[in-house]
Scaffold this active site. Structure first.
Site, short mmCIF file in Angstrom:
data_model
loop_
_atom_site.label_atom_id
_atom_site.label_comp_id
_atom_site.label_asym_id
_atom_site.label_seq_id
_atom_site.Cartn_x
_atom_site.Cartn_y
_atom_site.Cartn_z
N VAL A 16 -13.23 -3.01 13.67
CA VAL A 16 -12.04 -3.49 12.96
C VAL A 16 -11.90 -2.80 11.60
O VAL A 16 -10.80 -2.38 11.21
CB VAL A 16 -12.08 -5.03 12.80
CG1 VAL A 16 -10.86 -5.52 12.03
CG2 VAL A 16 -12.13 -5.70 14.17
N GLU A 131 -6.12 -14.32 8.40
CA GLU A 131 -5.31 -14.22 9.62
C GLU A 131 -6.10 -13.64 10.79
O GLU A 131 -5.95 -14.06 11.94
CB GLU A 131 -4.07 -13.36 9.35
CG GLU A 131 -3.10 -13.29 10.49
CD GLU A 131 -2.57 -14.67 10.88
OE1 GLU A 131 -1.76 -15.22 10.14
OE2 GLU A 131 -2.97 -15.18 11.94
N VAL A 134 -8.55 -15.64 13.72
CA VAL A 134 -8.19 -16.36 14.95
C VAL A 134 -7.18 -15.55 15.77
O VAL A 134 -6.12 -15.18 15.27
CB VAL A 134 -7.59 -17.76 14.63
CG1 VAL A 134 -7.20 -18.48 15.92
CG2 VAL A 134 -8.57 -18.60 13.84
N ASP A 203 -17.48 -18.18 19.82
CA ASP A 203 -16.44 -17.44 19.07
C ASP A 203 -15.14 -18.24 19.12
O ASP A 203 -14.49 -18.47 18.10
CB ASP A 203 -16.25 -16.04 19.68
CG ASP A 203 -15.13 -15.29 19.00
OD1 ASP A 203 -15.35 -14.73 17.92
OD2 ASP A 203 -14.00 -15.29 19.54
N LYS A 207 -13.08 -20.49 16.11
CA LYS A 207 -11.62 -20.38 15.91
C LYS A 207 -10.97 -21.77 16.07
O LYS A 207 -10.04 -22.13 15.34
CB LYS A 207 -11.03 -19.40 16.92
CG LYS A 207 -11.50 -17.96 16.69
CD LYS A 207 -11.15 -17.08 17.88
CE LYS A 207 -11.62 -15.65 17.71
NZ LYS A 207 -11.52 -14.85 18.93
N1 HSE Z 1 -14.67 -11.06 20.17
C1 HSE Z 1 -13.42 -11.64 19.85
C2 HSE Z 1 -12.65 -11.87 21.14
C3 HSE Z 1 -12.68 -10.74 18.92
O1 HSE Z 1 -13.04 -11.33 22.17
O2 HSE Z 1 -11.67 -12.59 21.12
C4 HSE Z 1 -11.50 -11.37 18.24
O3 HSE Z 1 -11.89 -12.44 17.44
#
Ligand code: HSE
Length: 434
Positions: A16, A131, A134, A203, A207
């Site tokens: 990123v 931003e 999520v 993950d 979020k």
């Molecule tokens: N590893 C995360 C996903 C990246 O696959 O959604 C974006 O947050």
């Protein structure tokens, strides 16, 4: 009039970070015109400055010490893209203490320490933008923080992990194994540095904590939510539920009812094929937000990947640049109080339960006795024709608390006639109250 130069310190030049570096330069002219300032990456902190990169970065920009970003008084904005929690927290809090605006895509950091970080930001009177934390490129944070701020949020449900959605899609559509699909998701830059966080559901869990906190206006503690991942999903189940008219999706579900604790959970769920979320495939994410004024809204886009995620980070950098030139512009953040979260055992839905059992008379009767004892209704029973000694047996269970279903399942597991090969999935109704 000379344009102001906004000086940016970028921490992290991974997938990123590199996207942000490249795309700030690609769209420099339009960004400069849109924020009436030049956005200039002044310093980039990396772990290894000598590492070969697929895009040349001037050596004099690189430093191996993120402290250099903090100590440089000319740097206005620190963009944290190093991931992880501890070091990121030290960096972000140090930046805030030096009154630098922070942009971060770090959901784990904010889900675990958001309360503390936002109190510090308030104390120092500098904003934190997030931003990219999520749903990758989908502008869902600003939508909830700003555009939908006039609503009492009733429900948020969505697919918010690109890697898991990609894995489930490729398994079902291409017959790939779970491992093959995960490997490809990593190669495409969708997965986290440690993909365990993707596949174990956390993950998406982090979020969900952020979305739930924004929905309720109070911080949701990460250890109060229920999270399951996709590691145990079998291709056979994906195929079988398809014949029943459903798709399996890793869903985050957040329900906020008046005077009741919130429901916040991440689980693989059956979604009716007729529902919009069932056709969200591959790396795409989609988030449905239901507000008391607006009704249902749907946000769709790439949930991971270099360019889409950089789009969100750059939007935050622009907000920071605008805020630095004019009066601060920032969306609301949750208050420092904690929200009450409903225990997962009390949450209610219908369920898909696939068992692998001995193929002989009486087995189904034993199972039905157990579900009846726990007051769980059976909506239908399906046994794909089998003449062998064992057979799959699928029960569609009517609305029941998750806790009762887990207790029943523990008893079913003890039956001699039942093997450990079983799958329990929720069926999501998407109703405000299931
Ligand atoms: N590893 C995360 C996903 C990246 O696959 O959604 C974006 O947050």
């Amino acid at each position: 009039m000379a344009r102001r130069k906004i000086q940016i310190g970028l921490a992290g030049l991974g997938n990123v970070g590199m996207g942000v570096y490249a795309n700030l330069s690609k769209n420099a002219a339009l960004l400069s015109q849109r924020c009436q300032a030049d956005l200039d990456i002044t310093r980039i902190a990396v772990r290894d400055a000598s590492k070969a990169r697929n895009r040349a970065v001037p050596a004099d920009l690189l430093t191996e010490s993120w402290q250099d970003l903090i100590d440089d008084d000319a740097i206005d904005v620190v963009v944290e893209l190093i991931g992880g929690v501890d070091q990121a927290k030290t960096l972000v809090t140090a930046a805030l203490r030096r009154k630098k605006v922070v942009v971060t895509g770090n959901k784990a950091l904010l889900a675990e320490h958001g309360q503390e970080i936002f109190s510090l930001a308030q104390e120092m009177e500098v904003p934190v933008y997030f931003e990219a934390a999520v749903a990758g490129g989908i502008p869902i944070i600003k939508a909830v923080q700003e555009s939908l701020v006039g609503n009492a949020i009733r429900m948020i449900s969505g697919i918010i992990n690109g890697t898991c959605n990609y894995i489930l899609t490729k398994m079902r559509e291409e017959g790939w194994s779970y491992q093959e699909a995960l490997k490809e998701a990593q190669a495409l830059g969708y997965a986290e540095a440690d993909p365990t966080l993707d596949v174990n559901g956390w993950d998406a869990g982090h979020k969900a904590v952020l979305l739930a906190s924004l929905a309720s206006g109070r911080w949701v503690a990460a250890d109060q939510i229920h999270v399951e991942g996709v590691e145990d999903i079998r291709l056979g189940d994906l195929r079988f539920v398809e014949t029943l008219g459903y798709a399996v999706k890793l869903l985050a579900v957040i329900r906020c009812a008046d005077d009741e604790p919130m429901e916040v959970r991440v689980q693989p769920c059956l979604v009716p094929k007729s529902h919009l979320l069932a056709s969200v495939n591959g790396v795409f994410n989609a988030v449905m937000v239901e507000g008391d004024l607006v009704g249902e809204t749907l946000f769709y886009g790439s949930g991971a990947g270099q360019d889409p995620t950089s789009s969100s980070v750059i939007a935050d950098i622009v907000d920071a640049a605008v805020g630095l030139q004019h009066e601060e512009k920032r969306g609301y953040v949750p208050s420092s109080e904690l929200a009450a979260v409903k225990p997962i055992a009390d949450t209610i839905s219908q369920y898909y339960l696939r068992l692998h059992v001995d193929n002989r008379p009486g087995v189904l009767a034993h199972i039905a006795q157990i579900t009846a004892r726990h007051d769980i209704g059976i909506m239908s029973v399906i046994q794909p024709e089998s003449t062998g000694e064992t057979a799959d047996l699928v029960l569609m269970l009517d609305h029941a608390p998750f806790g009762s279903v887990q207790q029943a399942l523990a008893e079913i597991r003890e039956l001699e006639s039942t093997s450990d090969d079983m799958t329990l999935l929720r069926m999501e109704s998407f109703e405000e109250s299931p």
